[in-house]
Design a protein around this motif. Structure first.
Motif, PDB file in Angstrom:
ATOM      1  N   PRO A  95       0.841  -1.209   0.000  1.00  0.00           N
ATOM      2  CA  PRO A  95       0.000   0.000   0.000  1.00  0.00           C
ATOM      3  C   PRO A  95       0.870   1.250   0.000  1.00  0.00           C
ATOM      4  O   PRO A  95       2.007   1.232   0.486  1.00  0.00           O
ATOM      5  CB  PRO A  95      -0.789  -0.125   1.298  1.00  0.00           C
ATOM      6  N   PRO A  96       0.334   2.348  -0.519  1.00  0.00           N
ATOM      7  CA  PRO A  96       1.126   3.588  -0.571  1.00  0.00           C
ATOM      8  C   PRO A  96       1.414   4.132   0.822  1.00  0.00           C
ATOM      9  O   PRO A  96       0.557   4.105   1.702  1.00  0.00           O
ATOM     10  CB  PRO A  96       0.218   4.552  -1.351  1.00  0.00           C
ATOM     11  N   ALA A  97       2.636   4.627   0.998  1.00  0.00           N
ATOM     12  CA  ALA A  97       2.999   5.220   2.288  1.00  0.00           C
ATOM     13  C   ALA A  97       2.491   6.651   2.406  1.00  0.00           C
ATOM     14  O   ALA A  97       2.244   7.137   3.512  1.00  0.00           O
ATOM     15  CB  ALA A  97       4.516   5.185   2.460  1.00  0.00           C
ATOM     16  N   LYS A  98       2.334   7.331   1.275  1.00  0.00           N
ATOM     17  CA  LYS A  98       1.849   8.708   1.225  1.00  0.00           C
ATOM     18  C   LYS A  98       0.707   8.781   0.200  1.00  0.00           C
ATOM     19  O   LYS A  98       0.515   7.861  -0.587  1.00  0.00           O
ATOM     20  CB  LYS A  98       2.980   9.660   0.823  1.00  0.00           C
ATOM     21  N   PRO A  99      -0.053   9.879   0.181  1.00  0.00           N
ATOM     22  CA  PRO A  99      -1.184   9.965  -0.751  1.00  0.00           C
ATOM     23  C   PRO A  99      -0.792   9.773  -2.216  1.00  0.00           C
ATOM     24  O   PRO A  99       0.172  10.378  -2.694  1.00  0.00           O
ATOM     25  CB  PRO A  99      -1.715  11.382  -0.500  1.00  0.00           C
ATOM     26  N   VAL A 100      -1.529   8.914  -2.895  1.00  0.00           N
ATOM     27  CA  VAL A 100      -1.391   8.690  -4.340  1.00  0.00           C
ATOM     28  C   VAL A 100      -2.779   8.842  -4.937  1.00  0.00           C
ATOM     29  O   VAL A 100      -3.668   8.018  -4.676  1.00  0.00           O
ATOM     30  CB  VAL A 100      -0.819   7.297  -4.661  1.00  0.00           C
ATOM     31  N   ILE A 101      -2.984   9.902  -5.708  1.00  0.00           N
ATOM     32  CA  ILE A 101      -4.319  10.256  -6.204  1.00  0.00           C
ATOM     33  C   ILE A 101      -4.340  10.185  -7.729  1.00  0.00           C
ATOM     34  O   ILE A 101      -3.524  10.833  -8.394  1.00  0.00           O
ATOM     35  CB  ILE A 101      -4.713  11.663  -5.731  1.00  0.00           C
ATOM     36  N   ALA A 102      -5.256   9.397  -8.262  1.00  0.00           N
ATOM     37  CA  ALA A 102      -5.373   9.211  -9.710  1.00  0.00           C
ATOM     38  C   ALA A 102      -6.617   9.915 -10.236  1.00  0.00           C
ATOM     39  O   ALA A 102      -7.607  10.084  -9.513  1.00  0.00           O
ATOM     40  CB  ALA A 102      -5.428   7.735 -10.064  1.00  0.00           C
ATOM     41  N   MET A 103      -6.541  10.299 -11.520  1.00  0.00           N
ATOM     42  CA  MET A 103      -7.662  10.955 -12.189  1.00  0.00           C
ATOM     43  C   MET A 103      -7.914  10.250 -13.516  1.00  0.00           C
ATOM     44  O   MET A 103      -7.038  10.225 -14.385  1.00  0.00           O
ATOM     45  CB  MET A 103      -7.342  12.430 -12.433  1.00  0.00           C
ATOM     46  N   ALA A 104      -9.099   9.680 -13.672  1.00  0.00           N
ATOM     47  CA  ALA A 104      -9.444   8.980 -14.916  1.00  0.00           C
ATOM     48  C   ALA A 104     -10.934   8.704 -14.935  1.00  0.00           C
ATOM     49  O   ALA A 104     -11.551   8.484 -13.887  1.00  0.00           O
ATOM     50  CB  ALA A 104      -8.676   7.668 -15.029  1.00  0.00           C
ATOM     51  N   GLY A 105     -11.514   8.725 -16.121  1.00  0.00           N
ATOM     52  CA  GLY A 105     -12.933   8.432 -16.250  1.00  0.00           C
ATOM     53  C   GLY A 105     -13.301   8.122 -17.675  1.00  0.00           C
ATOM     54  O   GLY A 105     -12.476   8.205 -18.587  1.00  0.00           O
ATOM     55  N   GLY A 106     -14.552   7.758 -17.882  1.00  0.00           N
ATOM     56  CA  GLY A 106     -15.040   7.397 -19.205  1.00  0.00           C
ATOM     57  C   GLY A 106     -15.154   5.897 -19.367  1.00  0.00           C
ATOM     58  O   GLY A 106     -14.442   5.121 -18.711  1.00  0.00           O
ATOM     59  N   ARG A 107     -16.057   5.478 -20.217  1.00  0.00           N
ATOM     60  CA  ARG A 107     -16.350   4.058 -20.407  1.00  0.00           C
ATOM     61  C   ARG A 107     -15.101   3.248 -20.750  1.00  0.00           C
ATOM     62  O   ARG A 107     -14.909   2.135 -20.250  1.00  0.00           O
ATOM     63  CB  ARG A 107     -17.399   3.908 -21.517  1.00  0.00           C
ATOM     64  N   LYS A 108     -14.223   3.785 -21.586  1.00  0.00           N
ATOM     65  CA  LYS A 108     -13.038   3.040 -22.007  1.00  0.00           C
ATOM     66  C   LYS A 108     -12.048   2.822 -20.872  1.00  0.00           C
ATOM     67  O   LYS A 108     -11.188   1.944 -20.962  1.00  0.00           O
ATOM     68  CB  LYS A 108     -12.349   3.771 -23.163  1.00  0.00           C
ATOM     69  N   LYS A 109     -12.157   3.615 -19.817  1.00  0.00           N
ATOM     70  CA  LYS A 109     -11.224   3.507 -18.700  1.00  0.00           C
ATOM     71  C   LYS A 109     -11.764   2.635 -17.558  1.00  0.00           C
ATOM     72  O   LYS A 109     -11.069   2.438 -16.555  1.00  0.00           O
ATOM     73  CB  LYS A 109     -10.899   4.898 -18.142  1.00  0.00           C
ATOM     74  N   ALA A 110     -12.973   2.126 -17.685  1.00  0.00           N
ATOM     75  CA  ALA A 110     -13.629   1.474 -16.546  1.00  0.00           C
ATOM     76  C   ALA A 110     -12.830   0.293 -16.004  1.00  0.00           C
ATOM     77  O   ALA A 110     -12.616   0.174 -14.795  1.00  0.00           O
ATOM     78  CB  ALA A 110     -15.036   1.028 -16.935  1.00  0.00           C
ATOM     79  N   GLU A 111     -12.385  -0.607 -16.890  1.00  0.00           N
ATOM     80  CA  GLU A 111     -11.627  -1.766 -16.424  1.00  0.00           C
ATOM     81  C   GLU A 111     -10.300  -1.355 -15.801  1.00  0.00           C
ATOM     82  O   GLU A 111      -9.861  -1.930 -14.795  1.00  0.00           O
ATOM     83  CB  GLU A 111     -11.389  -2.738 -17.571  1.00  0.00           C
ATOM     84  N   ALA A 112      -9.663  -0.362 -16.399  1.00  0.00           N
ATOM     85  CA  ALA A 112      -8.373   0.106 -15.880  1.00  0.00           C
ATOM     86  C   ALA A 112      -8.538   0.738 -14.503  1.00  0.00           C
ATOM     87  O   ALA A 112      -7.728   0.499 -13.593  1.00  0.00           O
ATOM     88  CB  ALA A 112      -7.751   1.094 -16.856  1.00  0.00           C
ATOM     89  N   VAL A 113      -9.577   1.547 -14.330  1.00  0.00           N
ATOM     90  CA  VAL A 113      -9.819   2.176 -13.027  1.00  0.00           C
ATOM     91  C   VAL A 113     -10.082   1.119 -11.963  1.00  0.00           C
ATOM     92  O   VAL A 113      -9.511   1.160 -10.865  1.00  0.00           O
ATOM     93  CB  VAL A 113     -10.995   3.174 -13.119  1.00  0.00           C
ATOM     94  N   ARG A 114     -10.926   0.149 -12.308  1.00  0.00           N
ATOM     95  CA  ARG A 114     -11.223  -0.904 -11.317  1.00  0.00           C
ATOM     96  C   ARG A 114      -9.975  -1.714 -10.985  1.00  0.00           C
ATOM     97  O   ARG A 114      -9.736  -2.064  -9.822  1.00  0.00           O
ATOM     98  CB  ARG A 114     -12.336  -1.828 -11.831  1.00  0.00           C
ATOM     99  N   GLY A 115      -9.158  -2.015 -11.997  1.00  0.00           N
ATOM    100  CA  GLY A 115      -7.936  -2.768 -11.750  1.00  0.00           C
ATOM    101  C   GLY A 115      -6.981  -2.024 -10.836  1.00  0.00           C
ATOM    102  O   GLY A 115      -6.389  -2.610  -9.914  1.00  0.00           O
ATOM    103  N   ALA A 116      -6.829  -0.722 -11.066  1.00  0.00           N
ATOM    104  CA  ALA A 116      -5.943   0.089 -10.219  1.00  0.00           C
ATOM    105  C   ALA A 116      -6.438   0.100  -8.776  1.00  0.00           C
ATOM    106  O   ALA A 116      -5.638   0.041  -7.829  1.00  0.00           O
ATOM    107  CB  ALA A 116      -5.853   1.507 -10.766  1.00  0.00           C
TER     108      ALA A 116
END
Length: 322
Positions: free
Chosen positions: A278-299
């Motif tokens: 797990p991250p030791a400090k904040p790690v914040i990602a930004m992503a959206g849209g139908r094509k990114k759904a699997e990638a977001v869930r995987g992350a």
């Protein structure tokens, strides 16, 4: 939900699309499945109800519920979910307007960190949505901050990536900037070792390891995905990664649907230092849209993130059971 609350939600959604995403009333009507007259009334009602000031002040309840659900399921410290048109069936959610909404929410969250007076080391990744968010950050004098680029800024042929945005962030804040001195993908594993053993590379990656916060995008492993479109991987490499089950990438490191990083010939050539989980400090990602759904869930499944800015469709997809 009461009819009054439902009306406020619809008005807030219409106002967000109109004032933030820049949609016309015809576009709002089409994407929300209402008449143009109703869209016009909802925008006007949002103004009359004091929902619209500098920003939309009424949080859309469904987005709040989704954000809370993601935080609880994936142990996130912070989450923002913006509206996406027809999120239930996925139609029309990959528009420029969706990206603009993500950018506004992302910029607001980033500024909560960047406005701090205490010196910060800030890791910055790459991506279209991240770039759009940084473009919306207000200019501020923070010379005490240090901005570190997490990824190599150029391809093996010397061409630059227009979505490497750490320098843009540093210019916005008048902060010191550190470039990762290596190509994003080395010619070979031996070539990668040479780049990574360089003293300048060691200095920058050593600084990155001490970062107080990290902002990055989530990419897809697909034809016309960011890494492919920008020339860092070719058609054959996309096919090979997909055969291994790759659904996305974080700072160029490909992962599968379970979020685990993949071992591959490409992985041995990536110069980007890996994230930790797990991250030791904040790690914040930004992503959206139908094509990114699997990638977001995987992350999220991989436990790589402490924060996320996404849209309704991706949030709903990530909360579904397999």
């Amino acid at each position: 939900m009461s009819s009054s609350s439902s009306k406020l939600d619809l008005a807030a959604r219409a106002a967000w699309m109109y004032y933030v995403a820049g949609n016309t009333q015809n576009e709002i009507a089409e994407r929300l499945g209402i008449s143009r007259q109703m869209a016009q009334r909802m925008v006007a009602y949002a103004g009359a109800s004091n929902l619209v000031k500098v920003q939309i002040t009424h949080p859309i309840s469904s987005c709040l519920e989704l954000a809370q659900g993601l935080q609880q399921r994936y142990g996130l410290e912070v989450c923002r979910v913006v509206p996406s048109a027809h999120a239930e069936d996925g139609a029309g959610d990959d528009t420029q307007g969706t990206q603009q909404m993500l950018a506004v929410a992302g910029a607001e969250l980033m500024e909560q960190y960047l406005r701090q007076e205490a010196p910060l080391i800030v890791n910055v990744g790459s991506g279209r949505t991240l770039k759009a968010a940084i473009e919306k950050i207000s200019e501020m004098e923070r010379p005490q901050h240090q901005i570190v680029s997490m990824i190599g800024a150029f391809a093996s042929d010397g061409s630059a990536n227009r979505y490497d945005v750490a320098l843009l962030a540093a210019e916005k804040m008048q902060s010191r900037f550190y470039l990762l001195p290596a190509p994003r993908v080395a010619e070979s594993e031996a070539d990668r070792k040479q780049w990574c053993n360089h003293r300048a590379y060691q200095i920058v990656t050593g600084l990155a390891q001490k970062a107080d916060v990290t902002f990055l995008g989530i990419g897809t492993i697909a034809l016309q995905g960011a890494m492919h479109e920008d020339g860092f991987i070719d058609d054959d490499e996309v096919a090979q990664l997909q055969q291994q089950g790759a659904v996305g990438e974080l700072i160029c490191h490909a992962f599968g649907a379970d979020g685990k990083m993949l071992r591959s010939p490409l992985a041995a050539r990536i110069t980007t230092p890996p994230l930790s989980t797990p991250p030791a400090k904040p790690v914040i990602a930004m992503a959206g849209g139908r094509k990114k759904a699997e990638a977001v869930r995987g992350a999220l499944r991989g436990g790589w993130l402490t924060g996320l800015v996404t849209d309704e469709y991706c949030a709903q997809f990530a909360l579904q059971d397999d």
